[in-house]
Scaffold this motif. Structure first.
Motif, PDB file in Angstrom:
ATOM      1  N   SER A  57       7.083   4.872  -4.306  1.00  0.00           N
ATOM      2  CA  SER A  57       8.663   4.905  -3.705  1.00  0.00           C
ATOM      3  C   SER A  57       8.283   5.963  -2.533  1.00  0.00           C
ATOM      4  O   SER A  57       9.024   5.885  -1.395  1.00  0.00           O
ATOM      5  CB  SER A  57       9.451   5.486  -4.619  1.00  0.00           C
ATOM      6  N   TYR A  58       7.377   6.910  -2.499  1.00  0.00           N
ATOM      7  CA  TYR A  58       7.160   7.932  -1.400  1.00  0.00           C
ATOM      8  C   TYR A  58       6.802   7.068  -0.312  1.00  0.00           C
ATOM      9  O   TYR A  58       7.116   7.527   0.974  1.00  0.00           O
ATOM     10  CB  TYR A  58       5.903   8.884  -2.066  1.00  0.00           C
ATOM     11  N   ILE A  59       5.832   6.060  -0.421  1.00  0.00           N
ATOM     12  CA  ILE A  59       5.289   5.309   0.791  1.00  0.00           C
ATOM     13  C   ILE A  59       6.403   4.636   1.372  1.00  0.00           C
ATOM     14  O   ILE A  59       6.673   4.623   2.415  1.00  0.00           O
ATOM     15  CB  ILE A  59       3.902   4.358   0.335  1.00  0.00           C
ATOM     16  N   GLY A  60       7.124   3.904   0.685  1.00  0.00           N
ATOM     17  CA  GLY A  60       8.075   3.204   1.164  1.00  0.00           C
ATOM     18  C   GLY A  60       9.319   4.169   1.687  1.00  0.00           C
ATOM     19  O   GLY A  60      10.005   3.687   2.805  1.00  0.00           O
ATOM     20  N   ASP A  61       9.550   5.358   1.234  1.00  0.00           N
ATOM     21  CA  ASP A  61      10.457   6.124   1.889  1.00  0.00           C
ATOM     22  C   ASP A  61       9.837   6.585   3.462  1.00  0.00           C
ATOM     23  O   ASP A  61      10.680   6.722   4.284  1.00  0.00           O
ATOM     24  CB  ASP A  61      10.732   7.550   1.268  1.00  0.00           C
ATOM     25  N   GLY A 120      -5.738  -3.866   4.514  1.00  0.00           N
ATOM     26  CA  GLY A 120      -5.302  -4.783   3.281  1.00  0.00           C
ATOM     27  C   GLY A 120      -4.654  -4.046   2.089  1.00  0.00           C
ATOM     28  O   GLY A 120      -4.992  -4.499   1.128  1.00  0.00           O
ATOM     29  N   LEU A 121      -3.954  -2.911   2.580  1.00  0.00           N
ATOM     30  CA  LEU A 121      -3.525  -2.096   1.363  1.00  0.00           C
ATOM     31  C   LEU A 121      -1.979  -2.358   1.292  1.00  0.00           C
ATOM     32  O   LEU A 121      -1.243  -2.513   2.440  1.00  0.00           O
ATOM     33  CB  LEU A 121      -3.763  -0.712   1.624  1.00  0.00           C
ATOM     34  N   THR A 122      -1.219  -2.758   0.101  1.00  0.00           N
ATOM     35  CA  THR A 122       0.067  -2.655  -0.136  1.00  0.00           C
ATOM     36  C   THR A 122       0.651  -1.263  -0.163  1.00  0.00           C
ATOM     37  O   THR A 122      -0.159  -0.186  -0.263  1.00  0.00           O
ATOM     38  CB  THR A 122       0.296  -3.439  -1.389  1.00  0.00           C
ATOM     39  N   GLN A 123       1.649  -1.074  -0.148  1.00  0.00           N
ATOM     40  CA  GLN A 123       2.215   0.272  -0.256  1.00  0.00           C
ATOM     41  C   GLN A 123       1.889   0.911  -1.470  1.00  0.00           C
ATOM     42  O   GLN A 123       1.486   1.988  -1.682  1.00  0.00           O
ATOM     43  CB  GLN A 123       3.938   0.280  -0.171  1.00  0.00           C
ATOM     44  N   GLU A 124       1.769   0.147  -2.643  1.00  0.00           N
ATOM     45  CA  GLU A 124       1.357   0.488  -3.907  1.00  0.00           C
ATOM     46  C   GLU A 124      -0.073   0.905  -3.870  1.00  0.00           C
ATOM     47  O   GLU A 124      -0.256   2.113  -4.527  1.00  0.00           O
ATOM     48  CB  GLU A 124       1.564  -0.534  -4.803  1.00  0.00           C
ATOM     49  N   LYS A 125      -1.099   0.288  -3.204  1.00  0.00           N
ATOM     50  CA  LYS A 125      -2.466   0.531  -3.183  1.00  0.00           C
ATOM     51  C   LYS A 125      -2.490   1.686  -2.450  1.00  0.00           C
ATOM     52  O   LYS A 125      -3.644   2.609  -2.891  1.00  0.00           O
ATOM     53  CB  LYS A 125      -3.321  -0.619  -2.536  1.00  0.00           C
ATOM     54  N   LEU A 126      -1.794   1.997  -1.332  1.00  0.00           N
ATOM     55  CA  LEU A 126      -2.230   3.184  -0.487  1.00  0.00           C
ATOM     56  C   LEU A 126      -1.605   4.413  -1.389  1.00  0.00           C
ATOM     57  O   LEU A 126      -2.159   5.429  -1.560  1.00  0.00           O
ATOM     58  CB  LEU A 126      -1.215   2.992   0.812  1.00  0.00           C
ATOM     59  N   ALA A 127      -0.428   4.098  -2.117  1.00  0.00           N
ATOM     60  CA  ALA A 127      -0.106   5.109  -2.975  1.00  0.00           C
ATOM     61  C   ALA A 127      -0.747   5.791  -4.024  1.00  0.00           C
ATOM     62  O   ALA A 127      -1.052   6.846  -4.099  1.00  0.00           O
ATOM     63  CB  ALA A 127       1.374   4.832  -3.578  1.00  0.00           C
TER      64      ALA A 127
END
Length: 106
Positions: A34-38, A19-26
């Motif tokens: 942006s690191y997670i997105g990359d 249930g984590l967004t990229q932002e929450k995981l980051a």
């Protein structure tokens, strides 16, 4: 499938399962969004330390992130590849039979 592809598919799957967004995981691992997105876009690959932090945040062993059968998506893709190979073999045999049948009538 390469190790990076397996890692990325499992990362996305387990991140969503948690249930984590990229932002929450980051935030959870002390990295930028942006690191997670990359990573998920296959533009970056994390260090061993970051992999451990990701696994901890997702509540899975790090090894699961590299397991080709780690997520249902990977299992489904593996099944699809095996099914496609079997189907190709069966269709090739039928095509050869059909050609042989037509040639024998000529």
């Amino acid at each position: 499938m390469g190790v990076r592809s397996v890692f990325i598919q499992n990362l996305k799957y387990y991140r969503k399962q948690a249930g984590l967004t990229q932002e929450k995981l980051a935030e959870a691992i002390g990295m930028s969004t942006s690191y997670i997105g990359d990573m998920e876009a296959r533009e970056r690959f994390p260090s061993a330390e970051t992999i451990d932090r990701i696994a901890s945040a997702l509540h899975v062993p790090a090894s699961v992130l590299f397991d080709e059968k780690g997520s249902p998506e990977n299992i489904k893709q593996g099944f699809s590849r095996a099914y496609a190979a079997t189907l190709r073999e069966e269709l090739s045999a039928k095509v050869v039979e059909a050609i042989d049948s037509v040639c024998s009538r000529i």
